[in-house]
Write an enzyme that holds these catalytic residues in place. Structure first.
Site, PDB file in Angstrom:
ATOM      1  N   ASN A   1      69.468 -30.159  -5.419  1.00 27.53           N
ATOM      2  CA  ASN A   1      68.617 -30.754  -6.442  1.00 27.53           C
ATOM      3  C   ASN A   1      67.256 -30.098  -6.573  1.00 27.53           C
ATOM      4  OD1 ASN A   1      67.970 -31.708  -3.874  1.00 27.53           O
ATOM      5  ND2 ASN A   1      66.945 -33.516  -4.708  1.00 27.53           N
ATOM      6  N   GLU A   2      67.128 -28.860  -6.100  1.00 31.77           N
ATOM      7  CA  GLU A   2      65.844 -28.178  -6.118  1.00 31.77           C
ATOM      8  C   GLU A   2      65.154 -28.240  -7.484  1.00 31.77           C
ATOM      9  OE1 GLU A   2      68.375 -27.259  -4.408  1.00 31.77           O
ATOM     10  OE2 GLU A   2      67.730 -26.557  -2.433  1.00 31.77           O
TER      11      GLU A   2
ATOM     12  N   LEU B   1      64.919 -28.905   3.343  1.00 30.04           N
ATOM     13  CA  LEU B   1      63.736 -28.191   3.834  1.00 30.04           C
ATOM     14  C   LEU B   1      62.522 -29.113   3.859  1.00 30.04           C
ATOM     15  CD1 LEU B   1      64.139 -24.744   2.021  1.00 30.04           C
ATOM     16  CD2 LEU B   1      65.044 -25.487   4.233  1.00 30.04           C
TER      17      LEU B   1
ATOM     18  N   GLY C   1      68.555 -28.528   1.106  1.00 27.19           N
ATOM     19  CA  GLY C   1      68.912 -27.834   2.340  1.00 27.19           C
ATOM     20  C   GLY C   1      69.949 -28.574   3.173  1.00 27.19           C
TER      21      GLY C   1
END
Lengths: 294, 294, 294
Positions: A169-170, A100, A145
């Protein structure tokens, strides 16, 4: 790609797509008029296979424009009866997609956040719910994303380069993957691996990702597309109708869950992303990326 | 451990903890006055890591007193903003914990069974629902309830001694693990392994437990705490807020399920444990244990 | 097998079996009168283990008669307190069972399809919900419904002959496995493997099936029954009551789901199988089988 007047025969739209659209929904272009700015699409009518190449340098980040174009391209192919399968890959060296676009989540209006998040959802509903065979040919790194896109395909082949990594890996950015990223991840790698991996925001080099099933296969980078075509041919050897019903049976629960909680999920995203602490984290992360470049 | 007047800042209590308590609930001590009879707790304020050592010889069995002290200790640490993680290990050689204390389940009153089972539930809700990072350093055998404690942590490291075994062996005693032990086990090792293992009441030597993911890592016993500290540091490198939200997202369904069925679960336990056939099994098991000792 | 007047003591019928039967249900024979036409059953009263051998050449296909006899045999053993476990194997060389009999699904009346599908459901509810220990000794190929039978047992041992294959290959015939085949498969091999395998209709040679847990163990064919007896003895060493409650806890959700959707599932089957396109696929498949034979 799509001859005029052709109605989709083999590909009944998935159930989530027959519900009335939300008013501020994605403005889907009519079938024939689409511009390929960020994604190059080529359909080989003899094999029924479309090649979709992300070409949005430097890192194929999933901006609102990118997501919109992606959804429109998927819809067109879905409605094109000449198309039975899609191979998704990148035209940018070393990166599949960086995920994203942080620019879309930083310092924007609430309305923008809502529009952006709806586009993320729309893309996923189309890709994960596609009745076509979808193969990800992951020829570069694929965090967040980018990993979601790969996870949503039917099959994942990755270049065996240990410098390429993949994962959700957010958590490393101080943000939280939404419940449907999580559900999808659990379905692919199991609950235990997902729990550990999501909490640590782990990125895995290709060989490690292969080991626990995050990707299905590794091949030398130069053989990636050839391998993807071979896998696609194997899947297309099956009768479409039974395969599509089976795919829908496996994926319906997750698709339905997002459709049922779509507005709530948008509200959650807006409320989370609007926090000053989160905005600060994202700004710091962008600073870090800029410094790395220079 | 817990300076007066400190409010938890980073650690919002998990959702199940904000519901009104059941009247005959666990009598939680106020934050400052707790005695360390059965569990030794030391908080290193510089690292934010607490070390919790079970020291209830001969086998760290989970008596009502032990469980109460365990829950109180966890609550204190949860509310102590200096504490971000807990390492759980044993001060008793060769045993992590032998599980639920059979003495509490044998020849007691219905009221006692209810109080005991509520304490088991309370401990699990606190441990599995903790917003802190929890690492089990399993330095001895860990059957039944001992295994439950390890399974409820974020990460499990075990001494690589094949004489130490771990598993949910309730079926061997003629009793049945409750549904939330089962749900937890399925989440860690998958449905197939859980089904087979719970029916057989299997105990696994450490190397075998590692092989199918019941523990995450094996190290020589003398390096166990060092390794636990290293793993903890890795987990604490992540921003707390995102990690906690992610953990809660992964664990909420199971916690909610027990909270929703708590009274029913107590009734089931009482009705099962009060059966003469079960009482007889437990008495025979205790006789066998006594003979082994002498 | 079943002395007159004996009431089942150890084996309370599973919950789905206490609901009132559907009027057009399977005509179950009374306990004492059953003919062994297609399945040979021998109970060793000393060990409490029954041996069930499929002997319906050429390929042990699951016809309406076969399924009815299978259900009746299972019911008798379930009600026989001398019987605690069943080993299921084949008396036909090279084949365990070829799965549902295509003749029953081709060119028949709607009433016949309903009766047939109800018999398939009944067999599965009895086998998967059995309180006895069930071990599959898979001594030949086991596609589709044959694989379902193996998957429904507590433990699967297969002859290590790579010419024998096993899997849910319905998609290859252009048909779709019903949701409860899918749920069962997901429980045994996980969501990811099930999704891929069901879409491709994959059949796996024994060694590959072992690798991802579709079968639990491989042994040389001549040692298959000996191994099955040893595994059975290990399972029967556990107290019945706790083992049965544990098994029920693990399997109840799936059994309940079919019981709740049984009529709907029959309607779906009829509507799918009555389609001219599906009938054509099945006829072509049968032609192909006939040509292969000659």
């Amino acid at each position: 790609l799509c001859p005029p007047g052709v109605l989709p025969l083999c590909c009944r739209p998935p159930a989530w797509d027959r519900a009335p659209r939300q008013p501020p929904g994605l403005p889907l272009a009519p079938c024939r008029s689409f511009s390929n700015n960020k994604i190059q699409v080529e359909l080989d009518e003899s094999s029924g296979v479309a090649m979709m190449k992300f070409k949005s340098p430097p890192v194929n980040s999933l901006s609102l424009d990118f997501l919109t174009e992606f959804s429109i391209s998927l819809e067109k192919l879905e409605n094109d009866r000449a198309c039975r399968g899609v191979i998704i890959t990148s035209a940018v060296p070393k990166i599949f997609s960086s995920g994203l676009d942080i620019m879309e989540m930083c310092g924007k209006s609430v309305e923008h956040y809502a529009e952006f998040w709806r586009a993320v959802q729309e893309m996923w509903l189309r890709l994960y719910g596609s009745s076509m065979v979808t193969v990800a040919a992951v020829n570069g790194s694929s965090p967040a994303g980018g990993c979601l896109i790969a996870l949503s395909c039917d099959y994942r082949i990755m270049a065996e380069n240990p410098k390429f990594s993949i994962g959700l890996n957010e958590a490393q950015l101080g943000i939280v993957a939404p419940f449907w990223f999580k559900d999808l991840f659990v379905n692919v790698v199991g609950h235990r691996t997902a729990e550990c991996s999501l909490q640590l925001g782990s990125l895995y080099p290709a060989p490690e990702a292969r080991r626990f099933g995050l990707v299905d296969e590794l091949v030398p980078e130069e053989k990636l597309l050839e391998k993807a075509a071979a896998v696609m041919a194997q899947w297309l050897a099956l009768p479409d109708h039974a395969r599509q019903l089976t795919k829908s049976m496996m994926r319906k629960a997750l698709l339905d869950r997002l459709v049922a909680h779509r507005e709530e999920d948008i509200k959650n995203f807006i409320s989370f992303i609007s926090k000053e602490s989160i905005q600060k984290s994202l700004r710091m992360y962008m600073e870090m990326l800029k410094k790395r470049k220079s």
